[in-house]
Motif scaffolding. Structure first.
Motif, mmCIF file in Angstrom:
data_model
loop_
_atom_site.group_PDB
_atom_site.id
_atom_site.type_symbol
_atom_site.label_atom_id
_atom_site.label_comp_id
_atom_site.label_asym_id
_atom_site.label_seq_id
_atom_site.Cartn_x
_atom_site.Cartn_y
_atom_site.Cartn_z
ATOM 1 N N VAL A 107 -1.987 -2.410 10.688
ATOM 2 C CA VAL A 107 -1.493 -1.085 10.304
ATOM 3 C C VAL A 107 -2.291 -0.061 11.101
ATOM 4 C CG1 VAL A 107 -0.668 -1.662 8.000
ATOM 5 C CG2 VAL A 107 -3.067 -1.052 8.314
ATOM 6 N N PHE A 141 -6.374 -1.115 4.108
ATOM 7 C CA PHE A 141 -5.511 -1.995 3.332
ATOM 8 C C PHE A 141 -4.050 -1.682 3.616
ATOM 9 C CE2 PHE A 141 -3.245 0.548 0.224
ATOM 10 C CZ PHE A 141 -3.836 1.788 0.445
ATOM 11 N N ALA A 142 -3.187 -2.617 3.212
ATOM 12 C CA ALA A 142 -1.746 -2.362 3.124
ATOM 13 C C ALA A 142 -1.302 -2.885 1.766
ATOM 14 C CB ALA A 142 -0.996 -3.084 4.243
ATOM 15 N N LEU A 143 -0.491 -2.096 1.082
ATOM 16 C CA LEU A 143 0.067 -2.534 -0.196
ATOM 17 C C LEU A 143 1.526 -2.915 0.032
ATOM 18 C CD1 LEU A 143 -0.237 -2.867 -3.290
ATOM 19 C CD2 LEU A 143 0.447 -0.466 -3.513
ATOM 20 N N LEU A 144 1.866 -4.151 -0.333
ATOM 21 C CA LEU A 144 3.240 -4.615 -0.195
ATOM 22 C C LEU A 144 3.898 -4.620 -1.567
ATOM 23 C CD1 LEU A 144 2.724 -7.782 2.104
ATOM 24 C CD2 LEU A 144 2.818 -5.376 2.767
ATOM 25 N N GLY A 145 5.136 -4.173 -1.616
ATOM 26 C CA GLY A 145 5.882 -4.196 -2.871
ATOM 27 C C GLY A 145 6.327 -5.611 -3.222
ATOM 28 N N VAL A 146 6.977 -5.744 -4.352
ATOM 29 C CA VAL A 146 7.384 -7.081 -4.817
ATOM 30 C C VAL A 146 8.387 -7.743 -3.872
ATOM 31 C CG1 VAL A 146 6.904 -6.659 -7.248
ATOM 32 C CG2 VAL A 146 9.151 -6.075 -6.328
ATOM 33 N N ASP A 147 9.069 -6.936 -3.053
ATOM 34 C CA ASP A 147 10.015 -7.500 -2.089
ATOM 35 C C ASP A 147 9.370 -7.699 -0.709
ATOM 36 O OD1 ASP A 147 9.698 -4.892 -1.359
ATOM 37 O OD2 ASP A 147 11.840 -4.428 -1.199
ATOM 38 N N GLY A 148 8.069 -7.474 -0.611
ATOM 39 C CA GLY A 148 7.357 -7.707 0.635
ATOM 40 C C GLY A 148 7.332 -6.515 1.574
ATOM 41 N N GLU A 149 7.835 -5.347 1.116
ATOM 42 C CA GLU A 149 7.872 -4.157 1.969
ATOM 43 C C GLU A 149 6.543 -3.399 1.890
ATOM 44 O OE1 GLU A 149 11.492 -1.799 1.725
ATOM 45 O OE2 GLU A 149 10.253 0.013 1.712
ATOM 46 N N VAL A 150 6.084 -2.901 3.048
ATOM 47 C CA VAL A 150 4.859 -2.088 3.064
ATOM 48 C C VAL A 150 5.156 -0.744 2.388
ATOM 49 C CG1 VAL A 150 3.138 -0.926 4.512
ATOM 50 C CG2 VAL A 150 4.070 -3.138 5.224
ATOM 51 N N ILE A 151 4.388 -0.423 1.340
ATOM 52 C CA ILE A 151 4.660 0.844 0.643
ATOM 53 C C ILE A 151 3.503 1.848 0.773
ATOM 54 C CG2 ILE A 151 6.364 -0.060 -0.979
ATOM 55 C CD1 ILE A 151 4.192 -0.334 -3.060
ATOM 56 N N LEU A 152 2.354 1.382 1.240
ATOM 57 C CA LEU A 152 1.219 2.295 1.430
ATOM 58 C C LEU A 152 0.183 1.581 2.288
ATOM 59 C CD1 LEU A 152 -0.044 5.068 0.347
ATOM 60 C CD2 LEU A 152 -1.232 3.672 -1.347
ATOM 61 N N PHE A 153 -0.528 2.339 3.109
ATOM 62 C CA PHE A 153 -1.685 1.755 3.776
ATOM 63 C C PHE A 153 -2.725 2.844 4.014
ATOM 64 C CE2 PHE A 153 1.182 2.793 7.337
ATOM 65 C CZ PHE A 153 0.347 3.530 8.167
#
Lengths: 68, 252
Positions: B48, B56-68
């Motif tokens: 990232v 860090f990178a936060l991935l949602g439950v579907d595996g999409e990057v939602i924050l870093f």
């Protein structure tokens, strides 16, 4: 099983950190990307984790840290 | 955050300063960071645009990057988004048709066979939600197969203490999914067979040593001698190989 002291781990990582490696080893992703990756080696405590896809279904925090 | 969310969140630490796996394991044992559900790797699965570490990178439950970004300065935002994602996991995505709510609930409860049966009914009706239901069935099948694959990996690596509970759990979850259920039953039979006695005993002995290591770190009393004894006593088992590896890590 709980994951205690994750905050402490972040701090530990920060204290241990210098700077991140500047050499890219993988694709750079943005918000909205869906990265895919298959691990070549066993992930420590991964209980057989093969790929990022195996982590779907729960939110996943990927923390980049260093031991130096 | 961990106390608040526990196992509801996957945590994957990626070492990016060039350490090898053994060094990371040694480092984590020394800091008493093992024994949690956090995972560790030296393979960088993606990058990232963030400077310095930690980031860090936060991935949602579907595996999409939602924050870093920086995990310390963005701690509150991470908590907020994790909570949102837990709600998505529980209630389903915003576009989830009403006809598939019950299937989703079973899916999230880990009752894969029941979730598929409910979604399949929607597929069979052939109405407007059928396409969505087909995709959901595929997702459930993939998740169920992934769980059985992980059980298989645990068996193959001699992690019999961990696999026993997982197999008991999976037996009910995939009942009705013929191939997966058959694989689970076959693994259970193998696990309980007389041929596996030495592996089972070795696994229990190693689990005890690991528990001590996780609690006391590298200062755990006589841990190297205990590992050496295990390697000798259970020579030829998969656990003896793991104990040998652990001995190398501990004494490096």
């Amino acid at each position: 099983m709980k994951t205690p002291a994750i905050t402490a781990l972040f701090v530990g990582g920060a204290l241990a950190a210098a700077t991140a490696s500047t050499e890219p080893t993988a694709d750079t992703v943005e918000v909205g990307s869906k990265p895919s990756y298959s691990f070549r080696q066993s992930v420590l405590n991964g209980q057989g984790l093969q790929s990022l896809a195996d982590l779907k279904g729960k939110p996943t925090l990927v923390d980049f840290w260093g031991t130096k | 955050m961990a106390e608040e969310f526990g196992d509801a969140v996957n945590v994957l630490f990626v070492e990016v300063q060039g350490a090898d796996d053994g060094k990371v394991e040694h480092f984590c044992l020394d800091k008493k960071w093992m024994g949690t559900s956090a995972m560790w790797t030296t393979e960088r699965p993606f990058n990232v645009e963030a400077r310095g570490i930690p980031h860090f990178a936060l991935l949602g439950v579907d595996g999409e990057v939602i924050l870093f970004g920086n995990p310390i300065s963005l701690h509150s935002k991470i908590e907020e988004l994790v909570q949102e994602q837990l709600d998505v996991a529980r209630k389903g995505p915003e576009d989830l048709p009403k006809s598939l709510k019950k299937s989703w609930k079973s899916f999230q409860g880990g009752n894969y066979a029941d979730a598929i049966e409910k979604a399949q009914k929607v597929v069979d009706k052939g109405e407007e939600d059928a396409e969505y239901a087909t995709g959901l069935v595929a997702d459930i099948e993939k998740r169920a197969a992934g769980s059985v694959d992980r059980a298989s990996w645990l068996m193959d690596s001699g992690r019999l203490v961990e696999v026993e509970d997982l197999l008991d759990d999976l037996e009910g979850r995939v009942e009705g999914m013929e191939d997966l259920h058959a694989r689970v039953l076959a693994m259970k039979e193998t696990l309980e067979s007389d041929d596996m006695k030495a592996e089972r005993d070795a696994a229990k002995a190693l689990a005890k040593i690991e528990e001590t290591l996780h609690k006391d770190g590298l200062k755990a009393r006589n841990v190297d001698r205990k590992l050496e004894k295990l390697v000798e006593k259970y020579a030829g088992t998969k656990c003896a190989e793991r104990a040998k590896h652990l001995l190398d890590v501990v004494t490096r």
